[in-house]
Motif scaffolding. Structure first.
Motif, PDB file in Angstrom:
ATOM      1  N   ARG A 125      34.401  37.385  40.232  1.00  0.00           N
ATOM      2  CA  ARG A 125      35.866  37.413  40.172  1.00  0.00           C
ATOM      3  C   ARG A 125      36.395  36.355  39.201  1.00  0.00           C
ATOM      4  O   ARG A 125      35.930  35.214  39.181  1.00  0.00           O
ATOM      5  N   LEU A 126      37.364  36.746  38.414  1.00  0.00           N
ATOM      6  CA  LEU A 126      37.977  35.839  37.442  1.00  0.00           C
ATOM      7  C   LEU A 126      39.493  35.804  37.564  1.00  0.00           C
ATOM      8  O   LEU A 126      40.138  34.898  37.045  1.00  0.00           O
ATOM      9  N   PHE A 127      40.062  36.825  38.254  1.00  0.00           N
ATOM     10  CA  PHE A 127      41.519  36.974  38.307  1.00  0.00           C
ATOM     11  C   PHE A 127      41.974  37.297  39.723  1.00  0.00           C
ATOM     12  O   PHE A 127      41.186  37.804  40.533  1.00  0.00           O
ATOM     13  N   PRO A 128      43.241  37.047  40.021  1.00  0.00           N
ATOM     14  CA  PRO A 128      43.774  37.404  41.347  1.00  0.00           C
ATOM     15  C   PRO A 128      43.752  38.914  41.582  1.00  0.00           C
ATOM     16  O   PRO A 128      43.624  39.698  40.639  1.00  0.00           O
ATOM     17  N   LYS A 129      43.904  39.261  42.832  1.00  0.00           N
ATOM     18  CA  LYS A 129      43.897  40.682  43.205  1.00  0.00           C
ATOM     19  C   LYS A 129      45.038  41.443  42.518  1.00  0.00           C
ATOM     20  O   LYS A 129      46.166  40.941  42.440  1.00  0.00           O
ATOM     21  N   ALA A 130      44.736  42.637  42.067  1.00  0.00           N
ATOM     22  CA  ALA A 130      45.752  43.547  41.498  1.00  0.00           C
ATOM     23  C   ALA A 130      46.662  42.842  40.491  1.00  0.00           C
ATOM     24  O   ALA A 130      47.880  42.945  40.538  1.00  0.00           O
ATOM     25  N   SER A 131      46.044  42.087  39.571  1.00  0.00           N
ATOM     26  CA  SER A 131      46.849  41.329  38.603  1.00  0.00           C
ATOM     27  C   SER A 131      46.649  41.806  37.164  1.00  0.00           C
ATOM     28  O   SER A 131      47.321  41.337  36.259  1.00  0.00           O
ATOM     29  N   LEU A 132      45.714  42.734  36.936  1.00  0.00           N
ATOM     30  CA  LEU A 132      45.456  43.202  35.564  1.00  0.00           C
ATOM     31  C   LEU A 132      45.864  44.661  35.396  1.00  0.00           C
ATOM     32  O   LEU A 132      45.630  45.482  36.280  1.00  0.00           O
ATOM     33  N   HIS A 133      46.467  44.960  34.232  1.00  0.00           N
ATOM     34  CA  HIS A 133      46.831  46.344  33.944  1.00  0.00           C
ATOM     35  C   HIS A 133      45.832  47.026  33.019  1.00  0.00           C
ATOM     36  O   HIS A 133      45.684  48.235  33.034  1.00  0.00           O
ATOM     37  N   PHE A 134      45.172  46.231  32.203  1.00  0.00           N
ATOM     38  CA  PHE A 134      44.230  46.808  31.230  1.00  0.00           C
ATOM     39  C   PHE A 134      43.049  45.853  31.087  1.00  0.00           C
ATOM     40  O   PHE A 134      43.217  44.694  30.726  1.00  0.00           O
ATOM     41  N   VAL A 135      41.852  46.362  31.351  1.00  0.00           N
ATOM     42  CA  VAL A 135      40.632  45.570  31.137  1.00  0.00           C
ATOM     43  C   VAL A 135      39.888  46.152  29.938  1.00  0.00           C
ATOM     44  O   VAL A 135      39.673  47.366  29.856  1.00  0.00           O
TER      45      VAL A 135
ATOM     46  N   LYS B  39      57.903  32.042  52.076  1.00  0.00           N
ATOM     47  CA  LYS B  39      58.167  33.477  52.240  1.00  0.00           C
ATOM     48  C   LYS B  39      59.021  34.026  51.106  1.00  0.00           C
ATOM     49  O   LYS B  39      58.893  35.177  50.719  1.00  0.00           O
ATOM     50  N   GLN B  40      59.914  33.180  50.592  1.00  0.00           N
ATOM     51  CA  GLN B  40      60.735  33.645  49.472  1.00  0.00           C
ATOM     52  C   GLN B  40      59.914  33.682  48.178  1.00  0.00           C
ATOM     53  O   GLN B  40      60.044  34.597  47.368  1.00  0.00           O
ATOM     54  N   VAL B  41      59.077  32.653  48.014  1.00  0.00           N
ATOM     55  CA  VAL B  41      58.413  32.471  46.724  1.00  0.00           C
ATOM     56  C   VAL B  41      57.239  33.426  46.523  1.00  0.00           C
ATOM     57  O   VAL B  41      57.061  33.996  45.455  1.00  0.00           O
ATOM     58  N   ILE B  42      56.412  33.588  47.557  1.00  0.00           N
ATOM     59  CA  ILE B  42      55.228  34.421  47.397  1.00  0.00           C
ATOM     60  C   ILE B  42      55.562  35.872  47.733  1.00  0.00           C
ATOM     61  O   ILE B  42      56.017  36.182  48.815  1.00  0.00           O
ATOM     62  N   SER B  43      55.315  36.732  46.769  1.00  0.00           N
ATOM     63  CA  SER B  43      55.628  38.143  46.964  1.00  0.00           C
ATOM     64  C   SER B  43      54.527  38.820  47.777  1.00  0.00           C
ATOM     65  O   SER B  43      53.612  38.178  48.275  1.00  0.00           O
ATOM     66  N   SER B  44      54.584  40.119  47.865  1.00  0.00           N
ATOM     67  CA  SER B  44      53.600  40.859  48.647  1.00  0.00           C
ATOM     68  C   SER B  44      52.194  40.734  48.067  1.00  0.00           C
ATOM     69  O   SER B  44      51.207  40.992  48.740  1.00  0.00           O
ATOM     70  N   SER B  45      52.104  40.311  46.800  1.00  0.00           N
ATOM     71  CA  SER B  45      50.778  40.206  46.193  1.00  0.00           C
ATOM     72  C   SER B  45      50.029  38.969  46.684  1.00  0.00           C
ATOM     73  O   SER B  45      48.846  38.807  46.387  1.00  0.00           O
ATOM     74  N   LYS B  46      50.714  38.102  47.418  1.00  0.00           N
ATOM     75  CA  LYS B  46      50.054  36.909  47.985  1.00  0.00           C
ATOM     76  C   LYS B  46      49.407  36.041  46.910  1.00  0.00           C
ATOM     77  O   LYS B  46      48.289  35.548  47.080  1.00  0.00           O
ATOM     78  N   LEU B  47      50.097  35.899  45.822  1.00  0.00           N
ATOM     79  CA  LEU B  47      49.576  35.085  44.723  1.00  0.00           C
ATOM     80  C   LEU B  47      50.491  33.889  44.492  1.00  0.00           C
ATOM     81  O   LEU B  47      51.710  34.023  44.500  1.00  0.00           O
ATOM     82  N   PHE B  48      49.885  32.711  44.310  1.00  0.00           N
ATOM     83  CA  PHE B  48      50.653  31.504  44.015  1.00  0.00           C
ATOM     84  C   PHE B  48      50.130  30.947  42.694  1.00  0.00           C
ATOM     85  O   PHE B  48      48.966  30.563  42.576  1.00  0.00           O
ATOM     86  N   THR B  49      50.993  30.917  41.680  1.00  0.00           N
ATOM     87  CA  THR B  49      50.562  30.468  40.352  1.00  0.00           C
ATOM     88  C   THR B  49      51.093  29.066  40.054  1.00  0.00           C
ATOM     89  O   THR B  49      52.253  28.745  40.324  1.00  0.00           O
TER      90      THR B  49
END
Lengths: 227, 227
Positions: A125-135, B39-49
């Motif tokens: 794994r290199l990226f967060p879940k469901a974060s890429l549109h084109f590999v 809860k406001q900041v993190i969307s359903s994708s559960k990603l924190f950048t």
């Protein structure tokens, strides 16, 4: 892989890989035009993320990315003149030991995307879940993540006598290489399955060889495949 | 900024910057605990950048990021044991000429985040719109994006006589530095305003000096401020 931009660097010695990039251009354009459902893939944030896995350094990585973006923009414009264009974020990935310093210095100053370098093995794994549109990955996926330990163990039936290839080797040597590749490609696909958004696209450009054909008799254009 | 890990490298000569990172730890922890609405900041994708702007190389950048992630995890756990933890993606930013190769090699192998390097000036856009949850910058924002041309023009009233600082200089020299900084900080804030998600946090750690006080009489801990 030799970094920098000197006489013996990868950047100056990757014309074969360049041929693959050029040959793949039209196929990628067609795939984006025909298979990518922009409305499904791009969320309300209007962001399109591209990952180039095994990018190395030099112009090849940049050409491939620009081709993808150009194809995306063409498709987007086809929806009409009032569509807000998406922003593009491009992740250039390769081993930690890749020469990212040279890669970053070679990025065009007028590039139409936000660039980032991502160090690490693409077999994980290199990226967060469901974060890429084109590999995108070109001429990279055939590399193994490590040397199988049996090949360098003198007591193993798969000992490879110090060689770094399997041409004319024992079946045990070839099987060991094959098993390592199978493990790597499975990890690669599992990782990407988590990282790609639903409806995203992946282009894997690899040198392949039909069964029973010697690579000595083929040109690059004969064994280039896009999946 | 000297790259690598040798005797005269930044990585081996940044103990003052390390003090700032250590001093800021508690303040960042408090800010996350009190001000961040997860809860406001993190969307359903559960990603924190997280973006560390002006990261340079060495342990300081890594310590700061780990502190932010630890604080986030602590806060997240406070919601109960059944909460799915977010994934973390960290962007390490600095000039294109930064030694990213050394930075990437120094990242912990057991790190709990996806890492990326982002080359470019933080006085401009570096990331897509609304893509960052936490912006961190320590001991970097006081640097100018470029040398104002008046300082090196012998015909300008702000000519700085070849010096690279404004201590004991003419008012015109100080005003030129000041104007360049004002332009840079405005661009910085405008860029971040677009890149931060609504409700995101930004910590800017800068060496500051109260009016009328000479820096010669102060310790680092006296002029450290977090905004």
């Amino acid at each position: 892989m030799k970094g920098g931009v000197g006489q013996y660097s990868y950047a100056q010695n990757s014309s074969a890989q360049r041929q693959a990039v050029e040959a793949a251009k039209v196929l990628i354009k067609e795939a984006i035009a025909e298979k990518l459902d922009i409305k499904q893939v791009i969320s309300s944030s209007k962001l399109f993320t591209i990952a180039d896995l095994g990018c190395s350094v030099g112009i090849n990585a940049i050409i491939a990315v620009e081709n993808i973006i150009e194809s995306m923009n063409l498709k987007h414009q086809s929806f009409g003149p009032n569509q807000e264009a998406p922003e593009f974020q491009v992740f250039f990935n390769d081993h930690v030991s890749n020469d990212f310093n040279t890669l970053f210095k070679s990025l065009p100053t007028d590039k139409q995307y936000f660039a980032a370098g991502v160090p690490g093995l693409f077999q994980g794994r290199l990226f967060p879940k469901a974060s890429l549109h084109f590999v995108h990955s070109s001429y990279a996926l055939h590399w193994l993540s490590k040397v199988p330990k049996e090949l360098i163990d003198k007591n193993s039936p798969a000992w490879n006598k110090g060689r770094i290839h399997y041409t004319n080797s024992l079946k045990e040597v070839r099987d060991t290489y094959s098993a390592q590749f199978a493990e790597g490609i499975e990890s690669f696909l599992n990782a990407r399955a988590q990282e790609l958004v639903s409806g995203g696209l992946m282009t894997l450009i690899m040198p392949c060889l039909p069964d029973g054909i010697s690579y000595l008799h083929l040109k690059i254009s004969d064994f280039l495949w896009i999946y």
